[in-house]
Design a protein around this motif. Sequence first.
Motif, PDB file in Angstrom:
ATOM      1  N   ALA A  24       0.844  -1.200   0.000  1.00 14.57           N
ATOM      2  CA  ALA A  24       0.000   0.000   0.000  1.00 14.57           C
ATOM      3  C   ALA A  24       0.877   1.248   0.000  1.00 14.57           C
ATOM      4  CB  ALA A  24      -0.911  -0.003   1.227  1.00 14.57           C
ATOM      5  N   ARG A  25       0.353   2.271  -0.625  1.00 17.22           N
ATOM      6  CA  ARG A  25       1.091   3.541  -0.668  1.00 17.22           C
ATOM      7  C   ARG A  25       0.905   4.276   0.654  1.00 17.22           C
ATOM      8  NH1 ARG A  25      -0.344   3.485  -6.562  1.00 17.22           N
ATOM      9  NH2 ARG A  25      -2.492   3.570  -5.923  1.00 17.22           N
ATOM     10  N   VAL A  26       1.929   5.024   1.003  1.00 14.65           N
ATOM     11  CA  VAL A  26       1.897   5.848   2.198  1.00 14.65           C
ATOM     12  C   VAL A  26       2.502   7.194   1.804  1.00 14.65           C
ATOM     13  CG1 VAL A  26       4.120   4.911   3.008  1.00 14.65           C
ATOM     14  CG2 VAL A  26       2.569   5.952   4.635  1.00 14.65           C
ATOM     15  N   ASN A  27       1.939   8.276   2.296  1.00 16.06           N
ATOM     16  CA  ASN A  27       2.503   9.569   1.921  1.00 16.06           C
ATOM     17  C   ASN A  27       3.462  10.070   3.007  1.00 16.06           C
ATOM     18  OD1 ASN A  27       0.996  11.074   3.895  1.00 16.06           O
ATOM     19  ND2 ASN A  27      -0.766  11.052   2.523  1.00 16.06           N
ATOM     20  N   ALA A  28       4.183  11.114   2.687  1.00 13.18           N
ATOM     21  CA  ALA A  28       5.202  11.637   3.596  1.00 13.18           C
ATOM     22  C   ALA A  28       4.601  12.094   4.924  1.00 13.18           C
ATOM     23  CB  ALA A  28       5.974  12.777   2.924  1.00 13.18           C
ATOM     24  N   ARG A  48      16.148  10.613  -1.020  1.00 11.25           N
ATOM     25  CA  ARG A  48      17.362   9.783  -1.078  1.00 11.25           C
ATOM     26  C   ARG A  48      17.027   8.309  -1.299  1.00 11.25           C
ATOM     27  NH1 ARG A  48      21.418  11.921   3.694  1.00 11.25           N
ATOM     28  NH2 ARG A  48      21.573  14.061   2.959  1.00 11.25           N
ATOM     29  N   LEU A  49      16.020   7.822  -0.590  1.00 13.17           N
ATOM     30  CA  LEU A  49      15.648   6.410  -0.707  1.00 13.17           C
ATOM     31  C   LEU A  49      15.045   6.107  -2.075  1.00 13.17           C
ATOM     32  CD1 LEU A  49      14.241   6.058   2.903  1.00 13.17           C
ATOM     33  CD2 LEU A  49      16.329   4.972   2.037  1.00 13.17           C
ATOM     34  N   LEU A  55      12.501   3.167  -2.602  1.00 23.85           N
ATOM     35  CA  LEU A  55      11.107   3.604  -2.571  1.00 23.85           C
ATOM     36  C   LEU A  55      10.699   3.996  -3.979  1.00 23.85           C
ATOM     37  CD1 LEU A  55      10.836   5.891   0.603  1.00 23.85           C
ATOM     38  CD2 LEU A  55       9.956   3.581   0.317  1.00 23.85           C
ATOM     39  N   LYS A  56       9.426   3.829  -4.253  1.00 20.26           N
ATOM     40  CA  LYS A  56       8.874   4.196  -5.558  1.00 20.26           C
ATOM     41  C   LYS A  56       7.807   5.247  -5.315  1.00 20.26           C
ATOM     42  CE  LYS A  56       6.538   1.690  -9.224  1.00 20.26           C
ATOM     43  NZ  LYS A  56       6.227   0.326  -9.647  1.00 20.26           N
ATOM     44  N   GLY A  60      -0.127  11.934  -8.045  1.00 18.73           N
ATOM     45  CA  GLY A  60      -1.553  12.083  -8.293  1.00 18.73           C
ATOM     46  C   GLY A  60      -2.408  11.709  -7.104  1.00 18.73           C
ATOM     47  N   ALA A  61      -3.727  11.699  -7.345  1.00 13.63           N
ATOM     48  CA  ALA A  61      -4.682  11.368  -6.286  1.00 13.63           C
ATOM     49  C   ALA A  61      -4.395   9.963  -5.777  1.00 13.63           C
ATOM     50  CB  ALA A  61      -6.106  11.454  -6.816  1.00 13.63           C
ATOM     51  N   GLY A  62      -4.327   9.826  -4.482  1.00 11.24           N
ATOM     52  CA  GLY A  62      -4.015   8.529  -3.878  1.00 11.24           C
ATOM     53  C   GLY A  62      -2.563   8.153  -4.027  1.00 11.24           C
ATOM     54  N   GLY A  63      -1.747   9.119  -4.411  1.00 12.89           N
ATOM     55  CA  GLY A  63      -0.326   8.870  -4.594  1.00 12.89           C
ATOM     56  C   GLY A  63       0.399   8.736  -3.272  1.00 12.89           C
ATOM     57  N   GLY A  64       1.655   8.577  -3.364  1.00 16.63           N
ATOM     58  CA  GLY A  64       2.480   8.440  -2.177  1.00 16.63           C
ATOM     59  C   GLY A  64       3.706   7.621  -2.512  1.00 16.63           C
ATOM     60  N   PHE A  65       4.150   6.843  -1.541  1.00 22.84           N
ATOM     61  CA  PHE A  65       5.354   6.057  -1.715  1.00 22.84           C
ATOM     62  C   PHE A  65       5.077   4.626  -1.301  1.00 22.84           C
ATOM     63  CE2 PHE A  65       6.387  10.374  -0.635  1.00 22.84           C
ATOM     64  CZ  PHE A  65       7.224  10.738  -1.680  1.00 22.84           C
ATOM     65  N   LYS A  66       5.797   3.719  -1.937  1.00 21.33           N
ATOM     66  CA  LYS A  66       5.754   2.321  -1.523  1.00 21.33           C
ATOM     67  C   LYS A  66       7.132   1.737  -1.769  1.00 21.33           C
ATOM     68  CE  LYS A  66       3.979   0.338  -5.808  1.00 21.33           C
ATOM     69  NZ  LYS A  66       2.968  -0.569  -6.340  1.00 21.33           N
TER      70      LYS A  66
END
Length: 154
Positions: A24-28, A48-49, A55-56, A60-66
């Motif tokens: 699941a994506r998580v935001n900063a 950096r990661l 991390l990828k 956009g909407a529902g964006g973030g990192f995974k």
Amino acid sequence: MRLSSMADYAVVMMIAAARHCGGARVNAVQLAEETGLPAPTVQKLVSRLSAAGLLKSVRGAGGGFKLARPAAAITLADIVEAVEGPIALATCVEAGGGQGKGPGRGDCALEPACSLRPHWPLVNETLRGALAGVALTQLAAPPQPMAPAAGVSA
């Protein structure tokens, strides 16, 4: 030897990201809240990661990192190197040689005649190997009680 605060924080952040089930994506902001780290620090570490391929980013909407790959395929060595650069205990044998002064940084008076220098690559590789033996999945799992050392009675 100690990790820098930023490397320590990167490990904490990656553990938090790994705990989000199913990639699941998580935001900063969520990472900052979950870890207690300041948002600017989280942003810097995410950058950096991401640059290190750990991390990828999804915009956009529902964006973030995974995680960019499975947690089992990310090691403590990967995380530390993403923040600190190559693992090296002595600066005279760091990859790239440091600041364009030849193999070492040129800040050690013993460097020209050092008998230890040829052995540092083995020490550095052994340390890196130990850190590479710890997968992110192990760090994200609840801690297991340590078994008593052999010959030690309770």
